[in-house]
Motif scaffolding. Structure first.
Motif, mmCIF file in Angstrom:
data_model
loop_
_atom_site.group_PDB
_atom_site.id
_atom_site.type_symbol
_atom_site.label_atom_id
_atom_site.label_comp_id
_atom_site.label_asym_id
_atom_site.label_seq_id
_atom_site.Cartn_x
_atom_site.Cartn_y
_atom_site.Cartn_z
ATOM 1 N N ARG A 182 0.840 -1.207 0.000
ATOM 2 C CA ARG A 182 0.000 0.000 0.000
ATOM 3 C C ARG A 182 0.868 1.249 0.000
ATOM 4 N NH1 ARG A 182 -2.390 -1.257 4.104
ATOM 5 N NH2 ARG A 182 -4.137 -2.342 3.136
ATOM 6 N N ASN A 183 1.932 1.244 0.794
ATOM 7 C CA ASN A 183 2.818 2.410 0.832
ATOM 8 C C ASN A 183 3.594 2.570 -0.477
ATOM 9 O OD1 ASN A 183 2.030 3.115 3.389
ATOM 10 N ND2 ASN A 183 3.839 2.314 4.409
ATOM 11 N N ASP A 184 3.919 1.454 -1.122
ATOM 12 C CA ASP A 184 4.684 1.516 -2.371
ATOM 13 C C ASP A 184 3.826 1.957 -3.552
ATOM 14 O OD1 ASP A 184 6.817 0.537 -0.942
ATOM 15 O OD2 ASP A 184 6.790 -1.462 -1.848
ATOM 16 N N HIS A 185 2.606 1.406 -3.652
ATOM 17 C CA HIS A 185 1.832 1.553 -4.885
ATOM 18 C C HIS A 185 0.390 1.983 -4.676
ATOM 19 C CE1 HIS A 185 5.104 -0.050 -7.270
ATOM 20 N NE2 HIS A 185 5.232 -1.038 -6.422
ATOM 21 N N GLY A 186 0.014 2.320 -3.444
ATOM 22 C CA GLY A 186 -1.326 2.840 -3.215
ATOM 23 C C GLY A 186 -2.323 1.796 -2.749
ATOM 24 N N ARG A 274 -11.707 6.638 7.598
ATOM 25 C CA ARG A 274 -11.808 7.887 6.836
ATOM 26 C C ARG A 274 -10.560 8.088 5.982
ATOM 27 N NH1 ARG A 274 -16.245 10.494 8.704
ATOM 28 N NH2 ARG A 274 -16.776 10.455 10.924
ATOM 29 N N ILE A 275 -9.401 7.772 6.535
ATOM 30 C CA ILE A 275 -8.161 7.903 5.759
ATOM 31 C C ILE A 275 -8.179 6.959 4.567
ATOM 32 C CG2 ILE A 275 -5.671 7.448 5.833
ATOM 33 C CD1 ILE A 275 -5.718 8.509 8.736
ATOM 34 N N GLU A 276 -8.633 5.732 4.783
ATOM 35 C CA GLU A 276 -8.700 4.777 3.668
ATOM 36 C C GLU A 276 -9.677 5.251 2.603
ATOM 37 O OE1 GLU A 276 -6.686 2.061 3.153
ATOM 38 O OE2 GLU A 276 -5.665 3.111 4.795
ATOM 39 N N ARG A 277 -10.816 5.815 3.007
ATOM 40 C CA ARG A 277 -11.762 6.350 2.038
ATOM 41 C C ARG A 277 -11.120 7.499 1.257
ATOM 42 N NH1 ARG A 277 -17.254 6.707 2.062
ATOM 43 N NH2 ARG A 277 -17.106 4.489 2.613
ATOM 44 N N PHE A 298 -13.855 14.241 6.838
ATOM 45 C CA PHE A 298 -12.927 15.134 7.519
ATOM 46 C C PHE A 298 -13.415 16.583 7.517
ATOM 47 C CE2 PHE A 298 -9.831 11.692 6.528
ATOM 48 C CZ PHE A 298 -9.497 11.395 7.836
ATOM 49 N N GLY A 299 -14.415 16.861 6.703
ATOM 50 C CA GLY A 299 -15.023 18.183 6.717
ATOM 51 C C GLY A 299 -14.318 19.199 5.856
ATOM 52 N N THR A 300 -13.045 19.455 6.134
ATOM 53 C CA THR A 300 -12.301 20.475 5.402
ATOM 54 C C THR A 300 -11.016 19.898 4.833
ATOM 55 O OG1 THR A 300 -11.009 21.210 7.313
ATOM 56 C CG2 THR A 300 -13.178 22.234 6.993
ATOM 57 N N ALA A 301 -10.515 20.566 3.811
ATOM 58 C CA ALA A 301 -9.246 20.139 3.222
ATOM 59 C C ALA A 301 -8.116 20.229 4.236
ATOM 60 C CB ALA A 301 -8.939 20.988 1.990
ATOM 61 N N ALA A 302 -8.179 21.239 5.100
ATOM 62 C CA ALA A 302 -7.126 21.387 6.114
ATOM 63 C C ALA A 302 -7.111 20.201 7.067
ATOM 64 C CB ALA A 302 -7.333 22.688 6.881
ATOM 65 N N SER A 303 -8.306 19.734 7.473
ATOM 66 C CA SER A 303 -8.379 18.581 8.369
ATOM 67 C C SER A 303 -7.867 17.330 7.673
ATOM 68 C CB SER A 303 -9.817 18.374 8.838
ATOM 69 O OG SER A 303 -9.921 17.232 9.669
ATOM 70 N N LEU A 304 -8.258 17.123 6.414
ATOM 71 C CA LEU A 304 -7.755 15.979 5.656
ATOM 72 C C LEU A 304 -6.243 16.027 5.546
ATOM 73 C CD1 LEU A 304 -7.909 13.530 3.786
ATOM 74 C CD2 LEU A 304 -8.440 15.102 1.902
ATOM 75 N N ARG A 305 -5.716 17.206 5.243
ATOM 76 C CA ARG A 305 -4.265 17.359 5.097
ATOM 77 C C ARG A 305 -3.559 16.994 6.400
ATOM 78 N NH1 ARG A 305 -4.553 22.139 3.719
ATOM 79 N NH2 ARG A 305 -4.849 21.714 1.491
ATOM 80 N N ALA A 310 -0.212 13.089 9.144
ATOM 81 C CA ALA A 310 0.118 12.325 10.350
ATOM 82 C C ALA A 310 0.206 10.832 10.069
ATOM 83 C CB ALA A 310 -0.931 12.601 11.432
ATOM 84 N N ALA A 311 -0.689 10.324 9.196
ATOM 85 C CA ALA A 311 -0.719 8.882 8.939
ATOM 86 C C ALA A 311 0.303 8.436 7.915
ATOM 87 C CB ALA A 311 -2.125 8.480 8.473
ATOM 88 N N LEU A 312 0.515 9.246 6.865
ATOM 89 C CA LEU A 312 1.346 8.804 5.744
ATOM 90 C C LEU A 312 2.547 9.691 5.474
ATOM 91 C CD1 LEU A 312 -1.537 7.975 3.226
ATOM 92 C CD2 LEU A 312 -0.410 6.426 4.842
ATOM 93 N N GLY A 313 2.571 10.865 6.090
ATOM 94 C CA GLY A 313 3.706 11.754 5.881
ATOM 95 C C GLY A 313 3.666 12.515 4.568
ATOM 96 N N VAL A 314 2.483 12.590 3.921
ATOM 97 C CA VAL A 314 2.360 13.307 2.656
ATOM 98 C C VAL A 314 1.083 14.133 2.662
ATOM 99 C CG1 VAL A 314 3.641 11.603 1.319
ATOM 100 C CG2 VAL A 314 1.165 11.380 1.545
ATOM 101 N N SER A 315 1.019 15.109 1.780
ATOM 102 C CA SER A 315 -0.191 15.909 1.607
ATOM 103 C C SER A 315 -1.132 15.191 0.649
ATOM 104 C CB SER A 315 0.173 17.279 1.037
ATOM 105 O OG SER A 315 0.657 17.137 -0.288
ATOM 106 N N PRO A 316 -2.417 15.564 0.620
ATOM 107 C CA PRO A 316 -3.338 14.948 -0.340
ATOM 108 C C PRO A 316 -2.882 15.111 -1.789
ATOM 109 C CG PRO A 316 -4.563 16.115 1.352
ATOM 110 C CD PRO A 316 -3.124 16.456 1.566
ATOM 111 N N SER A 317 -2.406 16.275 -2.159
ATOM 112 C CA SER A 317 -1.979 16.489 -3.545
ATOM 113 C C SER A 317 -0.758 15.642 -3.877
ATOM 114 C CB SER A 317 -1.674 17.972 -3.776
ATOM 115 O OG SER A 317 -0.671 18.439 -2.878
ATOM 116 N N ALA A 318 0.174 15.503 -2.932
ATOM 117 C CA ALA A 318 1.352 14.668 -3.175
ATOM 118 C C ALA A 318 0.958 13.201 -3.290
ATOM 119 C CB ALA A 318 2.376 14.860 -2.060
#
Length: 325
Positions: A182-186, A274-277, A298-305, A310-318
């Motif tokens: 999952r970390n390698d390829h999603g 929620r993170i998996e979704r 998560f409600g807002t993009a800031a909360s998702l980010r 925290a979980a994966l060490g990356v931003s949503p766009s990355a």
């Protein structure tokens, strides 16, 4: 550290097989990594078994396996996996010379993962000092006595610290391999591997090992209906009271039963779902990030980010740019 192989070749997973290896652990590494494919159907990993010396290797069953490759394979690997050997792992003292020499061949940036009691090998080699780790819960007391400088936690399925990962018993090795894929390829690739293998696509590493625990009294309701309902309504602001109401119990009773059945708190489980979704939506759709945040709850993009960082060490766009197929 890159978890991908050099350009032009697949990510190489080397499985170090020792006398007394558990056949299930050897097989699960090949099954999971060996069936991971890209959306175009291309194999993503090359899995190679190696031994301290090529030839016949005993298993802990009534058969042996023949390994064609020697320890030099470790030097060429992107990931090294050590299945357990019950006859070799829990032996006090320094590692045998051939095993110590083999581990020295592993590159400084190579990912290293252990299944079950193989964590004893990394601890003896000094690769777990000061790091979190886990092993089978039955071996926890011995591990702590021998390696007090390792932050052992036998209440989890697997741990990850930089390039070093450890897992508990055999089945937890499945969870760890899926976590690495999952970390390698999603998530989409890992979920397809899980479907092919007919195993749960994700169990959080912080979930408790299946050690003896009190069970609910006969006739007591479980939390399964609440979990199923929550997965269908992740876009809503869910509370413990909402979940408890689905099982017609008090919040206190629901909270206790949830931890007994799932091995983690309801709030932590809900955040993980929620993170998996969100991961799925980022991979499979072109929805704007703020819409992904809303649909994942998560409600807002800031909360998702914040949660994805925290979980994966990356931003949503990355994350999307890496795994969007």
């Amino acid at each position: 550290m890159s978890v991908f192989g050099d350009a032009g070749r697949r990510h190489r997973v080397a499985v170090l097989v020792r006398d007394g290896v558990l056949p299930m652990e050897l097989g699960l590494v090949h099954q999971l990594f060996g069936t991971a494919v890209s959306p175009a159907g291309e194999l993503l990993y090359e899995v190679v078994s190696c031994a301290l010396a090529p030839g016949e290797v005993r298993t802990d069953a009534d058969f042996s396996v023949t390994i064609d490759h020697g320890p030099g394979t470790l030097a060429e690997a992107d990931t090294v996996v050590l299945p357990a050997s019950h006859e070799q792992d829990e032996v006090p003292g320094p590692l045998p010379g051939p095993l110590a020499d083999a581990l020295e061949l592993i590159g400084p940036d190579t990912r290293i993962a252990t299944i079950c009691t193989a964590a004893f090998v990394l601890a003896a080699a000094g690769l777990l000092e000061g790091l979190p780790a886990t092993t089978h819960w039955q071996s926890g007391d011995r591990f702590r006595a021998w390696y007090p400088d390792v932050a052992l936690d036998c209440d989890v399925l697997y741990t990850e610290s930089g390039r070093v990962l450890t897992s508990a018993g055999e089945a937890a090795g499945i969870d760890l391999c899926l976590h690495m894929i999952r970390n390698d390829h999603g998530a989409a690739v890992a979920n397809e591997v899980a479907r092919r293998t007919v195993v749960p696509p994700h169990r959080d590493g912080g979930q408790a090992q299946y050690i003896p625990r009190p069970i609910a009294a006969p006739g007591a309701s479980s939390t399964g209906r609440a979990r199923a309902w929550a997965l269908e309504h992740l876009d809503r602001p869910l509370t413990l009271r909402d979940l408890a109401a689905r099982e017609s119990t008090s919040v206190r009773t629901f909270t206790r039963r949830f931890r007994e059945e799932v091995g983690t708190s309801a709030n932590r489980w809900l955040t993980r779902q929620r993170i998996e979704r969100a991961r799925h939506l980022l991979e499979a759709t072109d929805l704007p990030v703020d819409h992904v945040a809303e649909q994942a709850g998560f409600g807002t993009a800031a909360s998702l980010r914040q949660h994805l960082q925290a979980a994966l060490g990356v931003s949503p766009s990355a994350y999307r740019s890496t795994f969007r197929g």
